[in-house]
Design a protein around this motif. Structure first.
Motif, short mmCIF file in Angstrom:
data_model
loop_
_atom_site.label_atom_id
_atom_site.label_comp_id
_atom_site.label_asym_id
_atom_site.label_seq_id
_atom_site.Cartn_x
_atom_site.Cartn_y
_atom_site.Cartn_z
N PHE A 5 0.84 -1.20 0.00
CA PHE A 5 0.00 0.00 0.00
C PHE A 5 0.88 1.25 0.00
CE2 PHE A 5 -2.06 3.42 2.41
CZ PHE A 5 -3.15 3.65 1.58
N GLU A 6 1.90 1.25 0.83
CA GLU A 6 2.78 2.41 0.94
C GLU A 6 3.46 2.70 -0.39
OE1 GLU A 6 6.78 3.52 3.35
OE2 GLU A 6 5.15 2.62 4.51
N ASN A 7 3.99 1.67 -1.03
CA ASN A 7 4.66 1.85 -2.31
C ASN A 7 3.70 2.32 -3.38
OD1 ASN A 7 7.12 1.15 -1.24
ND2 ASN A 7 7.02 -0.97 -1.94
N SER A 8 2.52 1.74 -3.43
CA SER A 8 1.57 2.14 -4.46
C SER A 8 1.09 3.57 -4.21
CB SER A 8 0.39 1.17 -4.54
OG SER A 8 -0.39 1.20 -3.37
N LEU A 9 0.95 3.97 -2.97
CA LEU A 9 0.55 5.34 -2.65
C LEU A 9 1.65 6.31 -3.07
CD1 LEU A 9 -1.62 7.12 -1.44
CD2 LEU A 9 -0.61 6.77 0.80
N ALA A 10 2.89 5.97 -2.76
CA ALA A 10 4.02 6.81 -3.18
C ALA A 10 4.10 6.89 -4.70
CB ALA A 10 5.32 6.26 -2.60
N ASP A 11 3.86 5.77 -5.37
CA ASP A 11 3.87 5.76 -6.84
C ASP A 11 2.77 6.65 -7.40
OD1 ASP A 11 6.02 4.01 -6.83
OD2 ASP A 11 4.79 2.23 -7.24
N LYS A 12 1.59 6.60 -6.80
CA LYS A 12 0.48 7.44 -7.25
C LYS A 12 0.81 8.92 -7.06
CE LYS A 12 -3.38 4.32 -6.29
NZ LYS A 12 -4.61 4.16 -5.50
N VAL A 13 1.41 9.25 -5.93
CA VAL A 13 1.79 10.64 -5.66
C VAL A 13 2.81 11.10 -6.69
CG1 VAL A 13 3.04 12.13 -4.04
CG2 VAL A 13 1.21 10.62 -3.21
N SER A 15 3.35 9.94 -9.66
CA SER A 15 2.69 10.02 -10.96
C SER A 15 1.89 11.32 -11.08
CB SER A 15 1.77 8.81 -11.15
OG SER A 15 1.08 8.91 -12.37
N ALA A 16 1.17 11.69 -10.02
CA ALA A 16 0.40 12.95 -10.03
C ALA A 16 1.35 14.14 -10.12
CB ALA A 16 -0.46 13.03 -8.78
N LEU A 17 2.43 14.12 -9.34
CA LEU A 17 3.38 15.23 -9.38
C LEU A 17 4.05 15.35 -10.74
CD1 LEU A 17 5.06 14.92 -5.86
CD2 LEU A 17 3.44 16.68 -6.63
N ASN A 18 4.27 14.22 -11.40
CA ASN A 18 4.91 14.25 -12.72
C ASN A 18 4.04 14.96 -13.76
OD1 ASN A 18 7.30 13.07 -11.93
ND2 ASN A 18 6.63 10.99 -12.42
N LYS A 19 2.75 15.07 -13.50
CA LYS A 19 1.86 15.79 -14.41
C LYS A 19 2.08 17.30 -14.33
CE LYS A 19 -1.64 12.27 -14.58
NZ LYS A 19 -3.03 11.90 -14.56
N ILE A 20 2.54 17.79 -13.19
CA ILE A 20 2.74 19.23 -13.05
C ILE A 20 4.22 19.63 -12.99
CG2 ILE A 20 0.51 19.74 -12.04
CD1 ILE A 20 1.77 19.58 -9.33
N ILE A 68 -3.03 16.60 -6.55
CA ILE A 68 -2.91 15.47 -5.64
C ILE A 68 -4.29 15.01 -5.17
CG2 ILE A 68 -2.12 14.75 -3.33
CD1 ILE A 68 0.14 14.83 -5.40
N ARG A 69 -5.14 15.95 -4.80
CA ARG A 69 -6.49 15.58 -4.31
C ARG A 69 -7.30 14.87 -5.39
NH1 ARG A 69 -7.74 17.13 0.58
NH2 ARG A 69 -6.62 18.83 1.58
N ARG A 70 -7.14 15.30 -6.64
CA ARG A 70 -7.87 14.69 -7.75
C ARG A 70 -7.30 13.31 -8.09
NH1 ARG A 70 -7.13 18.48 -11.31
NH2 ARG A 70 -5.32 17.52 -12.26
N GLU A 71 -5.99 13.21 -8.16
CA GLU A 71 -5.34 11.98 -8.62
C GLU A 71 -5.12 10.93 -7.52
OE1 GLU A 71 -4.33 11.42 -11.88
OE2 GLU A 71 -5.26 13.33 -12.44
N VAL A 72 -4.98 11.39 -6.27
CA VAL A 72 -4.67 10.48 -5.17
C VAL A 72 -5.60 10.80 -3.99
CG1 VAL A 72 -2.81 9.42 -3.84
CG2 VAL A 72 -2.24 10.69 -5.92
N PRO A 73 -6.87 10.41 -4.09
CA PRO A 73 -7.84 10.75 -3.03
C PRO A 73 -7.51 10.13 -1.68
CG PRO A 73 -8.82 9.27 -4.66
CD PRO A 73 -7.48 9.68 -5.18
N GLU A 74 -6.61 9.14 -1.65
CA GLU A 74 -6.23 8.52 -0.38
C GLU A 74 -5.44 9.49 0.51
OE1 GLU A 74 -5.60 5.27 -3.59
OE2 GLU A 74 -5.56 7.44 -3.45
N ILE A 75 -4.84 10.51 -0.10
CA ILE A 75 -4.08 11.50 0.67
C ILE A 75 -5.07 12.40 1.41
CG2 ILE A 75 -2.55 13.51 0.51
CD1 ILE A 75 -1.09 10.86 0.15
N ALA A 76 -4.92 12.45 2.73
CA ALA A 76 -5.86 13.22 3.56
C ALA A 76 -5.51 14.70 3.59
CB ALA A 76 -5.85 12.66 4.99
N LEU A 77 -4.21 15.02 3.54
CA LEU A 77 -3.77 16.40 3.68
C LEU A 77 -2.46 16.58 2.94
CD1 LEU A 77 -4.23 19.15 5.20
CD2 LEU A 77 -2.84 18.20 7.03
N VAL A 78 -2.30 17.73 2.29
CA VAL A 78 -1.05 18.06 1.62
C VAL A 78 -0.47 19.28 2.32
CG1 VAL A 78 0.03 18.66 -0.58
CG2 VAL A 78 -2.03 17.24 -0.56
#
Length: 83
Positions: A5-13, A15-20, A68-78
């Motif tokens: 879960f941790e790795n996939s969450l980090a990967d999602k983050v 990936s989202a950051l790579n868009k911007i 981040i909120r759009r691409e990785v809804p699992e993140i509670a706070l940025v």
């Protein structure tokens, strides 16, 4: 926390950051992941020109946090971390 879960969450983050990131890099800056806490708080740090840019707060809210909120809804706070 489950490592998968941790790795996939980090990967999602990442990936989202790579868009911007191209927009940040074009202005001589970037953003780094400092940590993702067990309670899903993402801590980021601006680097390069972004660390001292007067528009970084707007970039953070309107660009990074929204993406981040759009691409990785699992993140509670940025949060932005300042050295």
């Amino acid at each position: 926390m489950d490592t998968t879960f941790e790795n996939s969450l980090a990967d999602k983050v990442e990936s989202a950051l790579n868009k911007i990131r191209p927009y940040l890099v074009a202005d001589g800056g970037n953003v780094e992941v400092v940590e993702i806490t067990d309670d899903s708080v993402l801590r980021l740090k601006f680097v390069g020109a972004c660390s001292s840019c007067s528009m970084s707060a707007m970039t953070f809210k309107a660009g990074i946090e929204e993406t981040i909120r759009r691409e990785v809804p699992e993140i509670a706070l940025v949060e932005a971390v300042v050295d």
